[in-house]
Design an enzyme around this catalytic site. Structure first.
Site, short mmCIF file in Angstrom:
data_model
loop_
_atom_site.label_atom_id
_atom_site.label_comp_id
_atom_site.label_asym_id
_atom_site.label_seq_id
_atom_site.Cartn_x
_atom_site.Cartn_y
_atom_site.Cartn_z
N ASN A 86 -10.14 0.61 1.96
CA ASN A 86 -9.16 0.47 2.82
C ASN A 86 -9.34 1.04 4.14
OD1 ASN A 86 -7.74 -0.16 0.18
ND2 ASN A 86 -6.33 1.24 0.56
N SER B 112 -11.66 4.52 7.56
CA SER B 112 -11.68 4.38 8.86
C SER B 112 -12.58 5.59 9.35
CB SER B 112 -10.63 4.45 9.77
OG SER B 112 -9.61 3.27 9.43
N THR C 218 -6.71 2.85 10.35
CA THR C 218 -6.55 3.76 11.62
C THR C 218 -7.71 3.06 12.53
OG1 THR C 218 -5.95 5.66 10.49
CG2 THR C 218 -7.02 5.86 12.55
N HIS D 230 -9.97 5.05 -0.14
CA HIS D 230 -9.11 5.29 0.93
C HIS D 230 -9.67 6.02 2.05
CE1 HIS D 230 -5.34 4.51 -1.60
NE2 HIS D 230 -6.10 3.54 -1.85
N ASP E 206 0.75 -1.30 -0.11
CA ASP E 206 -0.03 -0.14 0.24
C ASP E 206 1.01 1.38 0.01
OD1 ASP E 206 -2.70 1.35 0.19
OD2 ASP E 206 -2.32 1.75 2.46
N HIS E 207 0.44 2.42 -0.84
CA HIS E 207 1.12 3.61 -0.97
C HIS E 207 2.58 3.39 -0.96
CE1 HIS E 207 -2.34 6.47 -0.30
NE2 HIS E 207 -2.96 5.43 0.67
N HIS F 87 -7.19 10.09 5.13
CA HIS F 87 -6.51 9.11 5.78
C HIS F 87 -6.38 9.52 7.22
CE1 HIS F 87 -4.65 8.61 1.52
NE2 HIS F 87 -4.96 7.19 2.14
#
Length: 285
Positions: free
Chosen positions: A233, A214, A236, A211, A84-85, A183
């Site tokens: 995704n 959370s 957190t 993304h 990821d990322h 994020h």
């Protein structure tokens, strides 16, 4: 069960009008919790390791990757590994040899033409080595301690026309879109632009990824999945419940020194959260 491929799981979820959940893992307890939750929910799942997680582990990918592969191969449900990322091509290349079937190449912070060129190069390399590749257009925000982007800031939302051209020219297999999540949110207060998501779903021939999930409430998340999101995704949310459970355990057992007590509490809290979120993202199907 043998290691699953991310692309196959995402395609299957999209065909069923639901989503596959991809959880970011940092410790072995994260890995164990995600798999235990997936087994309890009888659901496939993706384990994600970010470039930042690799940096935390002294720049070493293989220790966590090998633990994740071993746990995934012993799981009773399909489990895939996703990088990821990733911004460093060297890490992308390592991932192909470490059990990862896919990666998200992160050049969204660059101007459009540079993003496109870097992503095209990453996609070409990934496809030549049997990897499924995801990219991002528009900035989700909140990465690396940065504040979320204002809704009206340039690049804060993914433009459908630009996204269609980007997917065509880059050759990516999936696109993470910016529709209102961020994020590293610690409160579930994000409000998504579902009309924009609908336009993106209609414009793009590849699965869409959300993304920063959370920070998205259950109802918003379920609506997004019904609206075309095929990969969700989550990172957190696990860290929040793990930290809270450890804090409560340490506070309640001030004389304890064995880390297994508080790590077990953190792992159990993450497992419960995985079960709940899997139900949310797969409900539409």
């Amino acid at each position: 069960m043998s290691l699953a491929a991310t692309g196959a799981l995402v395609s299957e979820a999209a065909a069923k009008s639901c989503a596959v959940a991809a959880f970011n893992v940092i410790t072995l307890e994260h890995v164990e919790a995600v798999i235990a939750g997936a087994e309890a929910a009888r659901s496939p799942v993706v384990l994600q390791v970010s470039e930042n997680a690799v940096k935390f582990r002294h720049g070493q990918l293989l220790p966590l990757a090998r633990a994740a592969v071993t746990a995934a191969e012993a799981a009773a449900v399909p489990v895939a590994l996703h990088m990821d990322h990733v911004k460093e091509h060297g890490l992308l290349h390592q991932a192909a040899d470490a059990g990862f079937s896919s990666a998200m190449f992160d050049a969204a912070h660059l101007p459009y033409e540079q993003n496109l060129a870097a992503t095209r190069a990453a996609a070409d390399w990934a496809h030549a080595h049997g990897m499924w590749i995801e990219a991002e257009l528009g900035e989700v925000g909140g990465k690396d301690g940065q504040p979320p982007l204002d809704a009206h800031a340039p690049g804060a939302r993914t433009d459908p026309g630009e996204a269609r051209q980007f997917v065509r020219d880059s050759g990516v297999d999936a696109l993470a879109v910016a529709v209102g999540s961020s994020h590293a949110m610690t409160s579930r207060t994000a409000s998504l632009n579902h009309e924009l998501l609908k336009r993106l779903d209609e414009a793009l021939p590849v699965p869409l990824v959300l993304h920063g999930s959370s920070g998205v409430p259950d109802e918003e998340l379920a609506t997004a999945v019904a609206g075309g999101i095929a990969k969700v995704n989550i990172g957190t949310a696990l860290n929040i419940v793990m930290t809270d459970a450890i804090r409560r355990h340490v506070t309640g057992h001030p004389g304890a020194v064995d880390p297994r007590g508080y790590l077990a509490a953190g792992r159990k809290a993450m497992t419960d959260t995985v079960v709940h979120l899997l139900a949310v993202v797969r409900a539409s199907g």
